[in-house]
Design a protein around this motif. Structure first.
Motif, PDB file in Angstrom:
ATOM      1  N   ASP A 132      74.604  17.557  65.307  1.00  0.00           N
ATOM      2  CA  ASP A 132      73.554  16.690  64.778  1.00  0.00           C
ATOM      3  C   ASP A 132      72.889  17.300  63.541  1.00  0.00           C
ATOM      4  O   ASP A 132      72.135  16.630  62.845  1.00  0.00           O
ATOM      5  CB  ASP A 132      72.499  16.376  65.844  1.00  0.00           C
ATOM      6  N   LEU A 133      73.195  18.569  63.264  1.00  0.00           N
ATOM      7  CA  LEU A 133      72.657  19.243  62.076  1.00  0.00           C
ATOM      8  C   LEU A 133      73.587  19.138  60.867  1.00  0.00           C
ATOM      9  O   LEU A 133      73.349  19.769  59.836  1.00  0.00           O
ATOM     10  CB  LEU A 133      72.412  20.724  62.389  1.00  0.00           C
ATOM     11  N   ALA A 171      71.447  17.982  57.748  1.00  0.00           N
ATOM     12  CA  ALA A 171      70.226  18.771  57.537  1.00  0.00           C
ATOM     13  C   ALA A 171      70.549  20.233  57.248  1.00  0.00           C
ATOM     14  O   ALA A 171      69.993  20.832  56.312  1.00  0.00           O
ATOM     15  CB  ALA A 171      69.318  18.662  58.759  1.00  0.00           C
ATOM     16  N   GLY A 178      64.768  16.603  68.695  1.00  0.00           N
ATOM     17  CA  GLY A 178      65.641  15.541  68.218  1.00  0.00           C
ATOM     18  C   GLY A 178      65.287  14.177  68.792  1.00  0.00           C
ATOM     19  O   GLY A 178      64.522  14.060  69.748  1.00  0.00           O
ATOM     20  N   SER A 208      69.168  12.087  63.259  1.00  0.00           N
ATOM     21  CA  SER A 208      69.409  12.862  62.033  1.00  0.00           C
ATOM     22  C   SER A 208      70.674  12.405  61.308  1.00  0.00           C
ATOM     23  O   SER A 208      70.741  12.463  60.080  1.00  0.00           O
ATOM     24  CB  SER A 208      69.507  14.354  62.355  1.00  0.00           C
ATOM     25  N   SER A 226      71.267   9.913  57.444  1.00  0.00           N
ATOM     26  CA  SER A 226      72.039  10.470  56.329  1.00  0.00           C
ATOM     27  C   SER A 226      72.383   9.369  55.333  1.00  0.00           C
ATOM     28  O   SER A 226      72.419   8.179  55.673  1.00  0.00           O
ATOM     29  CB  SER A 226      73.324  11.124  56.838  1.00  0.00           C
ATOM     30  N   PHE A 261      64.187  19.373  57.521  1.00  0.00           N
ATOM     31  CA  PHE A 261      64.299  18.926  58.910  1.00  0.00           C
ATOM     32  C   PHE A 261      63.594  17.574  59.096  1.00  0.00           C
ATOM     33  O   PHE A 261      64.131  16.658  59.728  1.00  0.00           O
ATOM     34  CB  PHE A 261      63.686  19.962  59.858  1.00  0.00           C
ATOM     35  N   TYR A 284      65.303  14.412  57.904  1.00  0.00           N
ATOM     36  CA  TYR A 284      66.361  13.892  58.774  1.00  0.00           C
ATOM     37  C   TYR A 284      65.834  13.484  60.161  1.00  0.00           C
ATOM     38  O   TYR A 284      66.589  13.392  61.120  1.00  0.00           O
ATOM     39  CB  TYR A 284      67.487  14.921  58.900  1.00  0.00           C
ATOM     40  N   PHE A 286      63.737  14.862  62.326  1.00  0.00           N
ATOM     41  CA  PHE A 286      63.383  15.811  63.382  1.00  0.00           C
ATOM     42  C   PHE A 286      61.861  15.948  63.477  1.00  0.00           C
ATOM     43  O   PHE A 286      61.160  15.985  62.473  1.00  0.00           O
ATOM     44  CB  PHE A 286      63.991  17.191  63.103  1.00  0.00           C
TER      45      PHE A 286
END
Length: 257
Positions: A34-35, A38, A105, A191, A195, A247, A250, A252
């Protein structure tokens, strides 16, 4: 005199180069899928501020990363989608720092615009006649997969739709299933939905945080980081205002905010 000046310049440039090399270093991290976006932005910002330093990253499911680390994978830092995994590594002695939360998240329902599925119906969108396949990450090793199942159980729809569920190895592959048409709708990390690529291709419905357990994401320094000054530098940067801004971009939620 000209020759001496040239030689002196070469010596100075060489010394500067050697000094820069001595200060520069590499850090190897494994990060939750999920990162995907980010962390790439955070790495780009870090490398721009630290010329010569290099961050190598591998994205995947947190459960599989845990297994790899337990089997000796030489990562310096583990950014997990579930702080429980770093806590396990601390207990086993594979980690050299206390596990720390870096973000909380959120999960969404996502479908492509071309699918014609109205995700604004929330969980009821799963019952759209156009939905033949529902993508989630594998709950056995992907935290967002467990959360997706938990959401469906919260709304008491899991037993009604489980025959349509297809599993991705991680949340990024889950998103790819929906993007490619292999699934019609699915549960992905907020996240990823935010994008640039996915926001252009599809629509999302942010599921209430009350429909599942809090997704506390955490990281930990691993044994190889003990002698890696760049790892410590990168860890510090991830807590900087610049990284925190990324962060938040996206979706978070940050600890203590």
């Amino acid at each position: 005199m000209k020759k001496f000046t040239t030689m002196l310049l070469v010596i100075v440039l060489t010394a500067v180069s050697l000094a820069t090399s001595a200060l520069a270093g590499e850090v190897s991290i494994t990060a939750a899928a999920d990162l995907q976006y980010a962390m790439k932005d955070i790495i780009a910002a870090f490398e721009a501020r630290n010329p010569g330093d290099k961050v190598n990253v591998v994205f995947g499911s947190s459960g599989k990363a845990l297994s790899q680390i337990e089997n000796g994978a030489p990562y310096d830092i583990f950014f997990s989608a579930d702080i429980g995994y770093p806590q396990k590594l601390k207990k086993s002695g594979a980690a050299i720092s206390e596990p720390k939360p870096y973000a909380i998240g959120r999960i969404v329902l996502w479908a492509t615009k071309r699918s014609g599925i109205d995700v604004n119906k929330g969980i009821n969108a799963l019952f759209d006649p156009k939905v033949k396949k529902i993508a989630i990450a594998n709950p056995l090793h992907a935290p967002y997969g467990r959360i997706a199942q938990e959401v469906m159980e919260h709304y008491k729809v899991y037993d009604k739709v489980k025959s349509k569920v297809v599993l991705g190895e991680n949340i990024q592959q889950t998103a790819q299933f929906i993007q490619s048409g292999a699934a019609d709708i699915g549960f992905v990390a907020y996240s990823l939905a935010l994008s640039q690529t996915m926001s252009k291709e599809g629509n999302y419905f942010l599921l209430p945080a009350t429909a599942h357990k809090e997704i506390i994401q955490g990281y930990v320094l691993l044994k190889p980081a003990a002698k890696n000054a760049t790892a410590a530098k990168f860890e510090k940067f991830t807590a900087s205002s610049e990284a925190r801004t990324i962060f938040k971009r996206y979706g978070f939620v940050l600890p203590n905010e």
